[in-house]
Design a protein around this motif. Structure first.
Motif, PDB file in Angstrom:
ATOM      1  N   MET A  28       0.851  -1.170   0.000  1.00  8.65           N
ATOM      2  CA  MET A  28       0.000   0.000   0.000  1.00  8.65           C
ATOM      3  C   MET A  28       0.898   1.234   0.000  1.00  8.65           C
ATOM      4  O   MET A  28       1.880   1.293   0.712  1.00  8.65           O
ATOM      5  CB  MET A  28      -0.906  -0.015   1.228  1.00  8.65           C
ATOM      6  N   VAL A  29       0.533   2.219  -0.823  1.00  2.81           N
ATOM      7  CA  VAL A  29       1.333   3.435  -0.977  1.00  2.81           C
ATOM      8  C   VAL A  29       0.486   4.639  -0.599  1.00  2.81           C
ATOM      9  O   VAL A  29      -0.702   4.683  -0.897  1.00  2.81           O
ATOM     10  CB  VAL A  29       1.794   3.586  -2.450  1.00  2.81           C
ATOM     11  N   GLN A  30       1.120   5.618   0.048  1.00  4.81           N
ATOM     12  CA  GLN A  30       0.467   6.884   0.344  1.00  4.81           C
ATOM     13  C   GLN A  30       1.362   8.007  -0.148  1.00  4.81           C
ATOM     14  O   GLN A  30       2.586   7.906  -0.081  1.00  4.81           O
ATOM     15  CB  GLN A  30       0.237   7.051   1.841  1.00  4.81           C
ATOM     16  N   GLN A  31       0.772   9.070  -0.666  1.00  6.88           N
ATOM     17  CA  GLN A  31       1.486  10.247  -1.146  1.00  6.88           C
ATOM     18  C   GLN A  31       2.634   9.866  -2.076  1.00  6.88           C
ATOM     19  O   GLN A  31       3.799  10.123  -1.809  1.00  6.88           O
ATOM     20  CB  GLN A  31       1.959  11.098   0.022  1.00  6.88           C
ATOM     21  N   ALA A  32       2.293   9.279  -3.202  1.00  9.14           N
ATOM     22  CA  ALA A  32       3.260   8.766  -4.165  1.00  9.14           C
ATOM     23  C   ALA A  32       3.887   9.868  -5.001  1.00  9.14           C
ATOM     24  O   ALA A  32       3.206  10.773  -5.454  1.00  9.14           O
ATOM     25  CB  ALA A  32       2.575   7.756  -5.089  1.00  9.14           C
ATOM     26  N   PRO A  33       5.218   9.790  -5.219  1.00  9.37           N
ATOM     27  CA  PRO A  33       5.849  10.734  -6.147  1.00  9.37           C
ATOM     28  C   PRO A  33       5.526  10.328  -7.583  1.00  9.37           C
ATOM     29  O   PRO A  33       5.444   9.145  -7.897  1.00  9.37           O
ATOM     30  CB  PRO A  33       7.341  10.581  -5.851  1.00  9.37           C
ATOM     31  N   VAL A  34       5.325  11.322  -8.440  1.00  9.51           N
ATOM     32  CA  VAL A  34       5.007  11.049  -9.840  1.00  9.51           C
ATOM     33  C   VAL A  34       5.688  12.119 -10.693  1.00  9.51           C
ATOM     34  O   VAL A  34       5.816  13.262 -10.282  1.00  9.51           O
ATOM     35  CB  VAL A  34       3.478  11.028 -10.077  1.00  9.51           C
ATOM     36  N   VAL A  35       6.165  11.719 -11.867  1.00  8.83           N
ATOM     37  CA  VAL A  35       6.769  12.656 -12.801  1.00  8.83           C
ATOM     38  C   VAL A  35       5.682  13.115 -13.769  1.00  8.83           C
ATOM     39  O   VAL A  35       5.027  12.307 -14.417  1.00  8.83           O
ATOM     40  CB  VAL A  35       7.946  12.014 -13.559  1.00  8.83           C
ATOM     41  N   ILE A  36       5.502  14.422 -13.843  1.00  6.76           N
ATOM     42  CA  ILE A  36       4.521  15.011 -14.741  1.00  6.76           C
ATOM     43  C   ILE A  36       5.287  15.669 -15.874  1.00  6.76           C
ATOM     44  O   ILE A  36       6.174  16.490 -15.630  1.00  6.76           O
ATOM     45  CB  ILE A  36       3.646  16.047 -14.007  1.00  6.76           C
ATOM     46  N   GLU A  37       4.955  15.287 -17.115  1.00  8.63           N
ATOM     47  CA  GLU A  37       5.615  15.874 -18.274  1.00  8.63           C
ATOM     48  C   GLU A  37       4.608  16.706 -19.046  1.00  8.63           C
ATOM     49  O   GLU A  37       3.529  16.239 -19.406  1.00  8.63           O
ATOM     50  CB  GLU A  37       6.186  14.783 -19.173  1.00  8.63           C
ATOM     51  N   TYR A  38       4.972  17.975 -19.286  1.00 13.54           N
ATOM     52  CA  TYR A  38       4.099  18.888 -20.019  1.00 13.54           C
ATOM     53  C   TYR A  38       4.939  19.756 -20.930  1.00 13.54           C
ATOM     54  O   TYR A  38       5.830  20.476 -20.470  1.00 13.54           O
ATOM     55  CB  TYR A  38       3.305  19.755 -19.038  1.00 13.54           C
ATOM     56  N   LYS A  39       4.706  19.633 -22.239  1.00 16.36           N
ATOM     57  CA  LYS A  39       5.434  20.398 -23.254  1.00 16.36           C
ATOM     58  C   LYS A  39       6.941  20.289 -23.074  1.00 16.36           C
ATOM     59  O   LYS A  39       7.665  21.282 -23.120  1.00 16.36           O
ATOM     60  CB  LYS A  39       4.990  21.864 -23.239  1.00 16.36           C
ATOM     61  N   GLY A  40       7.414  19.076 -22.844  1.00 15.64           N
ATOM     62  CA  GLY A  40       8.844  18.827 -22.705  1.00 15.64           C
ATOM     63  C   GLY A  40       9.425  19.155 -21.339  1.00 15.64           C
ATOM     64  O   GLY A  40      10.581  18.874 -21.074  1.00 15.64           O
ATOM     65  N   LEU A  41       8.655  19.748 -20.474  1.00 17.32           N
ATOM     66  CA  LEU A  41       9.110  20.085 -19.128  1.00 17.32           C
ATOM     67  C   LEU A  41       8.698  18.967 -18.186  1.00 17.32           C
ATOM     68  O   LEU A  41       7.541  18.565 -18.147  1.00 17.32           O
ATOM     69  CB  LEU A  41       8.476  21.407 -18.682  1.00 17.32           C
ATOM     70  N   LYS A  42       9.661  18.451 -17.430  1.00 14.23           N
ATOM     71  CA  LYS A  42       9.360  17.377 -16.483  1.00 14.23           C
ATOM     72  C   LYS A  42       9.393  17.916 -15.059  1.00 14.23           C
ATOM     73  O   LYS A  42      10.338  18.576 -14.658  1.00 14.23           O
ATOM     74  CB  LYS A  42      10.378  16.236 -16.617  1.00 14.23           C
ATOM     75  N   LEU A  43       8.342  17.614 -14.336  1.00 15.41           N
ATOM     76  CA  LEU A  43       8.237  18.022 -12.940  1.00 15.41           C
ATOM     77  C   LEU A  43       8.016  16.783 -12.088  1.00 15.41           C
ATOM     78  O   LEU A  43       7.192  15.941 -12.429  1.00 15.41           O
ATOM     79  CB  LEU A  43       7.050  18.971 -12.737  1.00 15.41           C
ATOM     80  N   GLU A  44       8.738  16.678 -11.009  1.00 19.34           N
ATOM     81  CA  GLU A  44       8.471  15.581 -10.072  1.00 19.34           C
ATOM     82  C   GLU A  44       7.685  16.154  -8.911  1.00 19.34           C
ATOM     83  O   GLU A  44       8.153  17.033  -8.197  1.00 19.34           O
ATOM     84  CB  GLU A  44       9.758  14.931  -9.563  1.00 19.34           C
ATOM     85  N   GLU A  45       6.484  15.676  -8.785  1.00 18.04           N
ATOM     86  CA  GLU A  45       5.576  16.160  -7.751  1.00 18.04           C
ATOM     87  C   GLU A  45       5.150  14.996  -6.868  1.00 18.04           C
ATOM     88  O   GLU A  45       5.184  13.844  -7.279  1.00 18.04           O
ATOM     89  CB  GLU A  45       4.330  16.787  -8.380  1.00 18.04           C
ATOM     90  N   THR A  46       4.736  15.313  -5.674  1.00 18.82           N
ATOM     91  CA  THR A  46       4.182  14.306  -4.780  1.00 18.82           C
ATOM     92  C   THR A  46       2.676  14.456  -4.776  1.00 18.82           C
ATOM     93  O   THR A  46       2.155  15.517  -4.444  1.00 18.82           O
ATOM     94  CB  THR A  46       4.730  14.468  -3.354  1.00 18.82           C
ATOM     95  N   LEU A  47       1.977  13.401  -5.215  1.00 19.70           N
ATOM     96  CA  LEU A  47       0.521  13.426  -5.202  1.00 19.70           C
ATOM     97  C   LEU A  47       0.032  13.153  -3.790  1.00 19.70           C
ATOM     98  O   LEU A  47       0.569  12.291  -3.095  1.00 19.70           O
ATOM     99  CB  LEU A  47      -0.046  12.369  -6.150  1.00 19.70           C
ATOM    100  N   ARG A  48      -0.977  13.839  -3.394  1.00 25.73           N
ATOM    101  CA  ARG A  48      -1.538  13.667  -2.054  1.00 25.73           C
ATOM    102  C   ARG A  48      -2.685  12.659  -2.085  1.00 25.73           C
ATOM    103  O   ARG A  48      -3.755  12.906  -1.555  1.00 25.73           O
ATOM    104  CB  ARG A  48      -2.010  15.003  -1.508  1.00 25.73           C
ATOM    105  N   LEU A  49      -2.431  11.518  -2.721  1.00 23.94           N
ATOM    106  CA  LEU A  49      -3.459  10.483  -2.774  1.00 23.94           C
ATOM    107  C   LEU A  49      -3.573   9.806  -1.417  1.00 23.94           C
ATOM    108  O   LEU A  49      -2.639   9.820  -0.623  1.00 23.94           O
ATOM    109  CB  LEU A  49      -3.144   9.458  -3.865  1.00 23.94           C
ATOM    110  N   ASP A  50      -4.727   9.242  -1.162  1.00 21.96           N
ATOM    111  CA  ASP A  50      -4.941   8.621   0.143  1.00 21.96           C
ATOM    112  C   ASP A  50      -4.368   7.203   0.183  1.00 21.96           C
ATOM    113  O   ASP A  50      -3.532   6.909   1.020  1.00 21.96           O
ATOM    114  CB  ASP A  50      -6.424   8.632   0.513  1.00 21.96           C
ATOM    115  N   LEU A  51      -4.804   6.330  -0.704  1.00 24.25           N
ATOM    116  CA  LEU A  51      -4.308   4.947  -0.701  1.00 24.25           C
ATOM    117  C   LEU A  51      -4.188   4.419  -2.127  1.00 24.25           C
ATOM    118  O   LEU A  51      -5.086   4.636  -2.949  1.00 24.25           O
ATOM    119  CB  LEU A  51      -5.263   4.022   0.059  1.00 24.25           C
ATOM    120  N   LEU A  52      -3.110   3.712  -2.393  1.00 22.40           N
ATOM    121  CA  LEU A  52      -2.931   3.001  -3.651  1.00 22.40           C
ATOM    122  C   LEU A  52      -2.668   1.546  -3.285  1.00 22.40           C
ATOM    123  O   LEU A  52      -1.689   1.227  -2.616  1.00 22.40           O
ATOM    124  CB  LEU A  52      -1.756   3.574  -4.444  1.00 22.40           C
ATOM    125  N   VAL A  53      -3.576   0.673  -3.706  1.00 25.38           N
ATOM    126  CA  VAL A  53      -3.514  -0.735  -3.324  1.00 25.38           C
ATOM    127  C   VAL A  53      -3.031  -1.566  -4.506  1.00 25.38           C
ATOM    128  O   VAL A  53      -3.675  -1.585  -5.565  1.00 25.38           O
ATOM    129  CB  VAL A  53      -4.903  -1.237  -2.854  1.00 25.38           C
TER     130      VAL A  53
END
Length: 85
Positions: free
Chosen positions: A1-26
């Motif tokens: 189970m994962v909480q607050q997962a980091p995710v790479v967001i790519e938009y128009k060639g720009l990559k951002l690593e953000e932490t999603l504030r999700l509750d639960l990933l099973v």
């Protein structure tokens, strides 16, 4: 189970690593977003759907604990094209 997962967001060639504030990933296949609000609004469903798309998770549950009967506060979502298994 994962909480607050980091995710790479790519938009128009720009990559951002953000932490999603999700509750639960099973098991990487079910995303659960928990709320305690008077009414589930479209923005709540949009948030869950966005997380599902970013993480490529086929199933999502939006659970609102502000309901007299908990089963009335459960909303199931599926990504288009997923098998829902």
């Amino acid at each position: 189970m994962v909480q607050q997962a980091p995710v790479v967001i790519e938009y128009k060639g720009l990559k951002l690593e953000e932490t999603l504030r999700l509750d639960l990933l099973v098991e990487g296949c079910l995303l659960i977003e928990l709320k305690s609000v008077q009414d589930i609004l479209p923005v709540h469903k949009a948030q869950l759907f966005s997380y599902m798309k970013l993480l490529n998770v086929p199933l999502g549950l939006l659970i609102n604990f502000h309901e007299p009967k908990l089963t009335s506060g459960i909303h199931r979502m599926m990504l288009p094209g997923s098998s829902g298994k």
